[in-house]
Design an enzyme around this catalytic site. Structure first.
Site, mmCIF file in Angstrom:
data_model
loop_
_atom_site.group_PDB
_atom_site.id
_atom_site.type_symbol
_atom_site.label_atom_id
_atom_site.label_comp_id
_atom_site.label_asym_id
_atom_site.label_seq_id
_atom_site.Cartn_x
_atom_site.Cartn_y
_atom_site.Cartn_z
ATOM 1 N N TRP A 1 34.584 49.207 51.631
ATOM 2 C CA TRP A 1 35.267 49.695 50.429
ATOM 3 C C TRP A 1 34.298 49.935 49.281
ATOM 4 O O TRP A 1 34.478 50.886 48.516
ATOM 5 C CB TRP A 1 36.387 48.737 50.007
ATOM 6 C CG TRP A 1 37.491 48.698 51.014
ATOM 7 C CD1 TRP A 1 37.811 47.666 51.843
ATOM 8 C CD2 TRP A 1 38.395 49.757 51.344
ATOM 9 N NE1 TRP A 1 38.858 48.021 52.655
ATOM 10 C CE2 TRP A 1 39.236 49.290 52.374
ATOM 11 C CE3 TRP A 1 38.576 51.070 50.870
ATOM 12 C CZ2 TRP A 1 40.240 50.073 52.933
ATOM 13 C CZ3 TRP A 1 39.580 51.848 51.431
ATOM 14 C CH2 TRP A 1 40.391 51.358 52.444
ATOM 15 N N ASP B 1 36.929 45.784 42.192
ATOM 16 C CA ASP B 1 38.023 46.105 43.111
ATOM 17 C C ASP B 1 38.480 44.774 43.714
ATOM 18 O O ASP B 1 37.759 44.165 44.487
ATOM 19 C CB ASP B 1 37.508 47.059 44.201
ATOM 20 C CG ASP B 1 38.581 47.387 45.244
ATOM 21 O OD1 ASP B 1 39.693 46.824 45.166
ATOM 22 O OD2 ASP B 1 38.293 48.215 46.141
ATOM 23 N N LYS C 1 48.498 44.293 49.453
ATOM 24 C CA LYS C 1 47.955 43.083 50.085
ATOM 25 C C LYS C 1 48.622 41.833 49.491
ATOM 26 O O LYS C 1 49.483 41.262 50.110
ATOM 27 C CB LYS C 1 46.443 43.036 49.951
ATOM 28 C CG LYS C 1 45.750 43.894 51.008
ATOM 29 C CD LYS C 1 45.111 45.125 50.471
ATOM 30 C CE LYS C 1 44.687 46.060 51.584
ATOM 31 N NZ LYS C 1 43.427 46.721 51.324
HETATM 32 C C1 LIG Z 1 42.957 47.936 51.097
HETATM 33 C C2 LIG Z 1 41.863 48.171 50.166
HETATM 34 C C3 LIG Z 1 41.792 49.371 49.454
HETATM 35 C C4 LIG Z 1 42.863 50.415 49.743
HETATM 36 O O1 LIG Z 1 42.682 51.624 49.259
HETATM 37 P P1 LIG Z 1 43.761 52.807 49.490
HETATM 38 O O2 LIG Z 1 43.032 53.969 48.995
HETATM 39 O O3 LIG Z 1 44.938 52.422 48.675
HETATM 40 O O4 LIG Z 1 44.076 52.857 50.944
HETATM 41 C C5 LIG Z 1 40.776 49.513 48.527
HETATM 42 N N1 LIG Z 1 39.858 48.534 48.332
HETATM 43 C C6 LIG Z 1 39.905 47.365 49.024
HETATM 44 C C7 LIG Z 1 38.897 46.293 48.779
HETATM 45 C C8 LIG Z 1 40.907 47.169 49.964
HETATM 46 O O5 LIG Z 1 40.977 46.021 50.658
#
Ligand SMILES: *Cc1c(COP(=O)(O)O)cnc(C)c1O
Length: 361
Positions: free
Chosen positions: A105, A173, A197
């Site tokens: 991410w 994030d 989540k």
């Molecule tokens: C699940 C998650 C996302 C999700 O992003 P989407 O664009 O809403 O699918 C973003 N950052 C983290 C750390 C996550 O765990």
């Protein structure tokens, strides 16, 4: 099947929600608080929804221990929209956007920031397949607009337990571990979390931003793409996802009732039970460095790869679902968000032991 007829759901997101939240949300669909209206059909600018918004924002502040120097926003577009909006709002010409790369991410946030300007990755554990956290950056280059990092690495199973203070605006994030432990949220100038989540259903994204930082938003952005625009409109710039926000409010109330301290200690218990079984049971291995292991997403594999699918199938027979690793890494990932109980984890541990007995060489 359990009393409530639901499987034990270890999915990474959209993830399991507390059963009482599902019950209350279902009732609200049929008749919200005896108003004679479905929650799906109330006006988003009327008092019913304004009250929901206000209470949810207040609860977020309480749960994070932040004051009125922060603005709480409900937005849409998920994590990726935040990956775009952070640089769009705060990176200007001649500046650097600094990132810590601790997994999938963060890497995706970096990829999105690259559309907007100069990006510098100050540290990364990519070379070691993200099996541990990278070092926290020791210095911030001159001209840095902000530093972005990901508190919990959902796909690789590592987690920053502390939030360091920072000399430039710190942006986090927190999608996969917000409200999971006591934390110094005030060290962040902006943090965001997708709802699916620890908060609620997909469709809503929580953004908490320091009012001071709102003054630094790049001018000339259309309101929909500007944090200042959303703040000015009180999160109802356009029609918000009313039901997702309402269900999130139900989870926030549940979170407050349980208390962050209790949630934190349960999360530690859940994670220890599972990591200890992985260490003890010769069929399983966890390559994530011990000190950095996440309490939210436990990523591991089978010592013998041919048993991976077999274990997933065995779990399904034993009423457990959602343990497959992310499509980019495979193996197993068990997500232990707040709604997962110690009893759920004990059941999984028992199933791991049954599987061990069935596969003794
Ligand atoms: C699940 C998650 C996302 C999700 O992003 P989407 O664009 O809403 O699918 C973003 N950052 C983290 C750390 C996550 O765990």
């Amino acid at each position: 099947m359990r009393e409530n007829n639901l499987k034990i759901n270890f999915n990474p997101g959209p993830a399991a929600l507390p059963y009482v939240v599902l019950q209350e949300a279902s009732e609200a669909i049929l008749n919200y608080n005896n108003t004679g209206l479905s929650i799906l059909s109330i006006p988003h600018r009327g008092k019913l929804f304004t009250d929901i918004l206000e209470e949810s924002k207040q609860l977020v502040k309480e749960l994070c221990g932040i004051g009125d120097d922060y603005e709480v926003l409900w937005m849409q577009g998920g994590g990726r929209m935040q990956f775009c909006m952070v640089p769009m709002n705060f990176l200007s010409q001649g500046q650097i956007a600094a990132y810590v790369d601790s997994g999938y991410w963060s890497a995706d946030a970096i990829a999105h920031a690259n559309y907007y300007g100069d990006v510098k990755v100050l540290s990364s554990s990519q070379q070691d397949n993200y099996r541990h956290l990278p070092a926290w950056p020791s210095g911030i280059p001159a001209g840095t607009a902000y530093l972005h990092f990901t508190t919990n690495n959902t796909i690789y199973g590592t987690q920053w337990k502390d939030i360091p203070s920072c000399t430039v605006p710190l942006i986090a994030d927190m999608s996969s571990d917000i409200f999971s432990m006591r934390r110094k949220y005030t060290n962040c100038d902006l943090f965001y979390a997708v709802a699916q989540k620890n908060i609620g259903p997909a469709g809503a994204t929580l953004v908490v931003v320091k009012k001071d930082l709102l003054h630094k938003v790049n001018p000339g952005l259309p309101p929909m793409l500007s944090y200042a625009g959303h703040a000015k409109a009180g999160s109802v710039l356009n029609t918000p996802p009313v039901f997702a926000i309402y269900t999130s409010l139900l989870t926030l109330r549940w979170t407050k009732e349980k208390g962050i301290d209790n949630i934190e200690s349960e999360n530690k218990t859940k994670a220890s039970l599972l990591y200890e079984e992985i260490e003890r049971n010769d069929l399983f291995v966890c390559n994530v460095h011990e000190a950095d292991r996440s309490t939210m997403n436990v990523c591991f594999g089978a010592a013998n790869k041919t048993l991976e699918k077999k274990f997933i199938d065995y779990c399904e027979q034993r009423n457990i679902t959602g343990i497959e690793g992310h499509r980019s890494v495979g193996a197993f990932r068990v997500s232990l968000y707040n709604a997962i109980t110690v009893a759920d984890v004990l059941h999984l541990v028992a199933v791991m032991q049954e599987f061990e007995n069935l596969n003794k060489s």
